[in-house]
Design an enzyme around this catalytic site. Structure first.
Site, PDB file in Angstrom:
ATOM      1  N   TRP A 164      -4.930   8.066  -9.274  1.00  0.00           N
ATOM      2  CA  TRP A 164      -6.281   7.477  -9.277  1.00  0.00           C
ATOM      3  C   TRP A 164      -6.276   5.977  -9.030  1.00  0.00           C
ATOM      4  CZ3 TRP A 164      -6.073   3.759 -12.896  1.00  0.00           C
ATOM      5  CH2 TRP A 164      -5.143   3.928 -13.929  1.00  0.00           C
ATOM      6  N   ASN A 165      -5.110   5.307  -9.103  1.00  0.00           N
ATOM      7  CA  ASN A 165      -5.179   3.840  -9.160  1.00  0.00           C
ATOM      8  C   ASN A 165      -5.411   3.148  -7.818  1.00  0.00           C
ATOM      9  OD1 ASN A 165      -2.589   4.490  -8.385  1.00  0.00           O
ATOM     10  ND2 ASN A 165      -1.587   2.962  -9.668  1.00  0.00           N
ATOM     11  N   LYS A 188      -4.427  16.678  -2.488  1.00  0.00           N
ATOM     12  CA  LYS A 188      -5.046  16.829  -3.803  1.00  0.00           C
ATOM     13  C   LYS A 188      -5.163  15.454  -4.461  1.00  0.00           C
ATOM     14  CE  LYS A 188      -3.827  17.526  -7.984  1.00  0.00           C
ATOM     15  NZ  LYS A 188      -4.953  16.729  -8.519  1.00  0.00           N
ATOM     16  N   PRO A 189      -6.375  14.865  -4.401  1.00  0.00           N
ATOM     17  CA  PRO A 189      -6.559  13.569  -5.061  1.00  0.00           C
ATOM     18  C   PRO A 189      -6.716  13.755  -6.564  1.00  0.00           C
ATOM     19  CG  PRO A 189      -8.624  14.276  -4.058  1.00  0.00           C
ATOM     20  CD  PRO A 189      -7.608  15.352  -3.753  1.00  0.00           C
ATOM     21  N   ALA A 190      -6.585  12.656  -7.300  1.00  0.00           N
ATOM     22  CA  ALA A 190      -6.804  12.718  -8.745  1.00  0.00           C
ATOM     23  C   ALA A 190      -8.287  13.010  -9.000  1.00  0.00           C
ATOM     24  CB  ALA A 190      -6.417  11.384  -9.383  1.00  0.00           C
ATOM     25  N   GLY A 242       2.626   9.549  -8.637  1.00  0.00           N
ATOM     26  CA  GLY A 242       2.080   9.689  -9.986  1.00  0.00           C
ATOM     27  C   GLY A 242       3.173   9.451 -11.009  1.00  0.00           C
ATOM     28  N   SER A 243       2.992  10.030 -12.166  1.00  0.00           N
ATOM     29  CA  SER A 243       3.914   9.736 -13.264  1.00  0.00           C
ATOM     30  C   SER A 243       5.239  10.479 -13.092  1.00  0.00           C
ATOM     31  CB  SER A 243       3.261  10.130 -14.584  1.00  0.00           C
ATOM     32  OG  SER A 243       2.919  11.499 -14.543  1.00  0.00           O
ATOM     33  N   GLU A 264       6.955   9.309  -5.464  1.00  0.00           N
ATOM     34  CA  GLU A 264       6.678   7.898  -5.793  1.00  0.00           C
ATOM     35  C   GLU A 264       6.225   7.902  -7.245  1.00  0.00           C
ATOM     36  OE1 GLU A 264       7.150   5.338  -3.864  1.00  0.00           O
ATOM     37  OE2 GLU A 264       7.430   6.245  -1.909  1.00  0.00           O
ATOM     38  N   LEU A 265       7.120   7.565  -8.146  1.00  0.00           N
ATOM     39  CA  LEU A 265       6.858   7.817  -9.570  1.00  0.00           C
ATOM     40  C   LEU A 265       6.637   6.529 -10.356  1.00  0.00           C
ATOM     41  CD1 LEU A 265       9.480  10.704  -9.936  1.00  0.00           C
ATOM     42  CD2 LEU A 265       7.092  10.838  -9.237  1.00  0.00           C
ATOM     43  N   CYS A 298       1.780   0.740 -10.264  1.00  0.00           N
ATOM     44  CA  CYS A 298       3.146   1.174 -10.559  1.00  0.00           C
ATOM     45  C   CYS A 298       4.135   0.018 -10.428  1.00  0.00           C
ATOM     46  CB  CYS A 298       3.541   2.306  -9.629  1.00  0.00           C
ATOM     47  SG  CYS A 298       3.249   1.892  -7.915  1.00  0.00           S
ATOM     48  N   GLU A 395       5.659   2.142 -19.884  1.00  0.00           N
ATOM     49  CA  GLU A 395       4.922   1.662 -18.711  1.00  0.00           C
ATOM     50  C   GLU A 395       3.526   1.303 -19.215  1.00  0.00           C
ATOM     51  OE1 GLU A 395       4.175   4.525 -15.548  1.00  0.00           O
ATOM     52  OE2 GLU A 395       3.907   2.922 -14.096  1.00  0.00           O
ATOM     53  N   GLU A 472       7.786   5.295   1.464  1.00  0.00           N
ATOM     54  CA  GLU A 472       6.495   5.343   2.152  1.00  0.00           C
ATOM     55  C   GLU A 472       6.261   4.003   2.831  1.00  0.00           C
ATOM     56  OE1 GLU A 472       3.550   6.624  -0.763  1.00  0.00           O
ATOM     57  OE2 GLU A 472       3.846   8.674  -0.082  1.00  0.00           O
TER      58      GLU A 472
HETATM   59  P1  NAD Z   1      -0.384  11.577 -12.991  1.00  0.00           P
HETATM   60  O1  NAD Z   1       1.047  11.954 -12.829  1.00  0.00           O
HETATM   61  O2  NAD Z   1      -1.055  11.952 -14.253  1.00  0.00           O
HETATM   62  O3  NAD Z   1      -1.258  12.226 -11.832  1.00  0.00           O
HETATM   63  C1  NAD Z   1      -1.026  11.995 -10.466  1.00  0.00           C
HETATM   64  C2  NAD Z   1      -1.631  13.123  -9.662  1.00  0.00           C
HETATM   65  O4  NAD Z   1      -0.951  14.334  -9.989  1.00  0.00           O
HETATM   66  C3  NAD Z   1      -3.106  13.402  -9.928  1.00  0.00           C
HETATM   67  O5  NAD Z   1      -3.703  13.853  -8.735  1.00  0.00           O
HETATM   68  C4  NAD Z   1      -3.052  14.537 -10.932  1.00  0.00           C
HETATM   69  O6  NAD Z   1      -4.226  15.327 -10.932  1.00  0.00           O
HETATM   70  C5  NAD Z   1      -1.885  15.320 -10.385  1.00  0.00           C
HETATM   71  N1  NAD Z   1      -1.211  16.217 -11.314  1.00  0.00           N
HETATM   72  C6  NAD Z   1      -1.031  16.081 -12.645  1.00  0.00           C
HETATM   73  N2  NAD Z   1      -0.329  17.140 -13.121  1.00  0.00           N
HETATM   74  C7  NAD Z   1      -0.055  17.928 -12.048  1.00  0.00           C
HETATM   75  C8  NAD Z   1       0.643  19.150 -11.883  1.00  0.00           C
HETATM   76  N3  NAD Z   1       1.214  19.800 -12.898  1.00  0.00           N
HETATM   77  N4  NAD Z   1       0.710  19.685 -10.631  1.00  0.00           N
HETATM   78  C9  NAD Z   1       0.136  19.062  -9.578  1.00  0.00           C
HETATM   79  N5  NAD Z   1      -0.528  17.905  -9.678  1.00  0.00           N
HETATM   80  C10 NAD Z   1      -0.615  17.337 -10.901  1.00  0.00           C
HETATM   81  O7  NAD Z   1      -0.462  10.022 -12.703  1.00  0.00           O
HETATM   82  P2  NAD Z   1      -1.746   9.089 -12.737  1.00  0.00           P
HETATM   83  O8  NAD Z   1      -2.113   8.840 -14.155  1.00  0.00           O
HETATM   84  O9  NAD Z   1      -2.797   9.593 -11.806  1.00  0.00           O
HETATM   85  O10 NAD Z   1      -1.147   7.755 -12.085  1.00  0.00           O
HETATM   86  C11 NAD Z   1      -0.422   6.836 -12.809  1.00  0.00           C
HETATM   87  C12 NAD Z   1       1.073   7.030 -12.590  1.00  0.00           C
HETATM   88  O11 NAD Z   1       1.328   7.013 -11.199  1.00  0.00           O
HETATM   89  C13 NAD Z   1       1.879   5.890 -13.174  1.00  0.00           C
HETATM   90  O12 NAD Z   1       3.035   6.393 -13.792  1.00  0.00           O
HETATM   91  C14 NAD Z   1       2.249   5.066 -11.947  1.00  0.00           C
HETATM   92  O13 NAD Z   1       3.411   4.292 -12.095  1.00  0.00           O
HETATM   93  C15 NAD Z   1       2.390   6.114 -10.916  1.00  0.00           C
HETATM   94  N6  NAD Z   1       2.227   5.541  -9.583  1.00  0.00           N
HETATM   95  C16 NAD Z   1       3.324   5.416  -8.805  1.00  0.00           C
HETATM   96  C17 NAD Z   1       3.217   4.847  -7.548  1.00  0.00           C
HETATM   97  C18 NAD Z   1       4.416   4.697  -6.671  1.00  0.00           C
HETATM   98  O14 NAD Z   1       4.232   4.433  -5.496  1.00  0.00           O
HETATM   99  N7  NAD Z   1       5.626   4.846  -7.168  1.00  0.00           N
HETATM  100  C19 NAD Z   1       1.977   4.402  -7.084  1.00  0.00           C
HETATM  101  C20 NAD Z   1       0.874   4.548  -7.905  1.00  0.00           C
HETATM  102  C21 NAD Z   1       1.017   5.141  -9.157  1.00  0.00           C
END
Ligand code: NAD
Length: 495
Positions: A164-165, A188-190, A242-243, A264-265, A298, A395, A472
């Site tokens: 979402w960020n 699949k967006p957040a 994501g995380s 990208e975590l 991130c 984090e 990326e």
């Molecule tokens: P999140 O992991 O909760 O969610 C990310 C995405 O994954 C969302 O679309 C969410 O709906 C989806 N998701 C969650 N559980 C899932 C599952 N079991 N199967 C499939 N999809 C699933 O992360 P967030 O809170 O949206 O974003 C914050 C995190 O993202 C932070 O840890 C941040 O560091 C990381 N992030 C990393 C980068 C990078 O480039 N490394 C960039 C931006 C954010």
């Protein structure tokens, strides 16, 4: 720690009528009356509802994208480049609409949202340019007996999962290279910020991207989504931002189908300020690396290490800057820090601050949430943070500058690397030799040297250790959507 506005400056209010730009875009998206609610984090207002798709609908999306992908893979590099160029031009033409939408659903200040549009659209432009350079090569067998033709082919249907960020940039950083390589995509967006993706994909279709090639799937059941979709044999690739926790789950599912993965975590960036740094540059860089997106990035500076001799001056200057930052609605004049994404995030900031103070950190600014319908937390400075405090290892994902002091270069490098994460690091020093030596020894995928905003379309962005796999942006970002193959051509024997 109390939830109080006492001692905090008033929140910046939105400009009157500023909401109308995003409202007009949302009205044009033709969204359903029922579904997943999307709220404005600055006001709590309901913006729209997006479809809550189940596993069957997700598989339909896979089927549709997959069949469109067959034709797309057969297009020429120039055809793909032309369509991407048109998409880029349309996105740029709609900068204001995109920026307002980002601010409304994600909260970041409008100027920063415009910055995200610039950053996010640059990936589309970059991959429009890269599309005509798919790579490949020609080699000679060492014994001279044959020749090798190396070819690159699209990896196939890609599932792209975004956080979402950065609602636009995280999507374009995946969709553009996928399309350039000749792949179809299920995105699949957040669910917190899906509107920007819908709009950007609408513009892609207007630009000539085939109607079915990009499928947007919104769902409240993301676990079911990945279990269903990633096990479909048509899917050949998953790219996730994501995380780290969710990344691990996806890697396990991907392992069963031996899918190509890009991850990208999470990050936990160390920011190192040496006593030979230019103080003003270091403070500016730290403010940028800390406050961009309200700290919800991130690559945000997470652990700020300052060398003893410069520490007092640095802390004083940083505290002065962060105390004066206007906080409020992203649609207000001069807002620098907008709301956090939700109430959970505000509670997390309060808890991190309280924990650090109880363990001996000095609270120099902020440390409080605003009593408001939105999710606001004041920019906060914590000095002398003990290593036992949660903020020293978690984090943070919010506007807390957590400062620790250090004495020697060797000591700070060891402390900076003492984490399972390895996304970004920052070094502030005027000593060139030290800058490179320290950067070389930081276990991270990227290092900002004397600057706090290191990412752009030319940079191969990504982490090491548990911050991820793959890159990326740049030409490396295209590799992630290509399979490398070779033909070995026998040489006729001559006597
Ligand atoms: P999140 O992991 O909760 O969610 C990310 C995405 O994954 C969302 O679309 C969410 O709906 C989806 N998701 C969650 N559980 C899932 C599952 N079991 N199967 C499939 N999809 C699933 O992360 P967030 O809170 O949206 O974003 C914050 C995190 O993202 C932070 O840890 C941040 O560091 C990381 N992030 C990393 C980068 C990078 O480039 N490394 C960039 C931006 C954010």
């Amino acid at each position: 720690m109390t939830v109080s506005t006492a001692g905090l400056s008033a929140l910046v209010a939105p400009d009157p009528h500023a909401t109308s730009v995003a409202d007009a875009v949302i009205a044009g998206l033709m969204l359903p009356e029922d579904g997943i609610p999307v709220h404005d984090p600055a006001t709590g207002e309901l913006l729209a509802k997006v479809p809550d798709l189940d596993g069957d609908a997700a598989i339909d999306a896979v089927r549709t994208a997959d069949s469109a992908g067959v034709k797309w893979a057969a297009t020429t590099p120039r055809q793909r480049a032309d369509v991407l160029h048109k998409w880029w031009a349309l996105l740029v033409e709609h900068t204001e609409q995109l920026a307002h939408l980002i601010t409304r659903e994600m909260g970041k200040p409008l100027n920063e949202a415009r910055g995200e549009v610039k950053y996010g659209t640059d990936f589309v432009r970059w991959y429009a340019e890269e599309a005509v350079r798919p790579g490949g090569g020609f080699r000679e067998a060492p014994d001279g007996g044959s020749q090798i033709l190396v070819r690159r082919a699209p990896v196939g249907l890609a599932v792209l999962i975004t956080p979402w960020n950065f609602p636009l940039a995280m999507a374009t950083r995946k969709i553009a290279p996928a399309l350039a390589a000749g792949c179809a995509a299920v995105v699949k967006p957040a669910t917190l910020t899906p509107l920007t993706t819908y709009y950007a994909v609408d513009l892609a279709r207007q630009a000539g991207v085939p109607e079915d090639l990009i499928q947007v799937v919104t769902t409240s059941k993301s676990g079911q989504f990945s279990e269903t979709v990633l096990r479909d044999e048509r899917v050949r690739k998953v790219s996730f931002t994501g995380s780290t926790g969710v990344g691990r789950q996806l890697l396990k599912i991907a392992a069963d189908g031996v899918l190509r993965t890009s991850m990208e975590l999470g990050g936990n960036a160390p920011l190192l300020v040496f006593d030979d740094a230019d103080l003003e540059r270091a403070v500016n860089g730290t403010v940028a690396a800390k406050l961009r997106n309200g700290g919800q990035s991130c690559i945000a500076a997470n652990r700020i290490y300052v060398q003893d001799n410069i520490a007092d001056a640095f802390v004083e200057a940083l505290t002065e800057r962060l105390s004066a930052v206007p906080v409020g609605n992203g649609l207000g004049q001069g807002t620098v820090v907008g709301p956090l994404i939700d109430d959970r995030a505000v509670k997390q900031m309060l808890s991190l601050t309280q924990d650090a103070v109880s363990k001996g950190a000095r609270l120099l600014a902020g440390g409080a949430a605003y009593d408001s319908a939105g999710h606001f937390f004041a920019p906060t400075v914590l000095d002398n943070v003990p290593t036992t405090a949660e903020v020293a290892t978690a984090e943070i994902f919010g506007p807390i500058a957590a400062i620790q002091r250090f004495n020697t270069e060797a000591e700070v490098i060891a402390r900076a690397n003492d984490t399972e994460f390895g996304l970004a690091g920052y070094v502030f020093t005027e000593n060139l030799d030290r800058a490179f030596n320290v950067a070389d020894r930081l276990e991270t995928g990227l290092v900002g040297i004397n600057q706090g905003v290191p990412s752009n379309a030319a940079a191969p962005f990504g982490g090491v250790k548990q911050s991820g796999i793959g890159r990326e942006g740049s030409s490396e970002g295209l590799d992630e959507y290509q399979n490398i193959r070779f033909y070995n051509i026998a040489r006729r024997e001559t006597r």
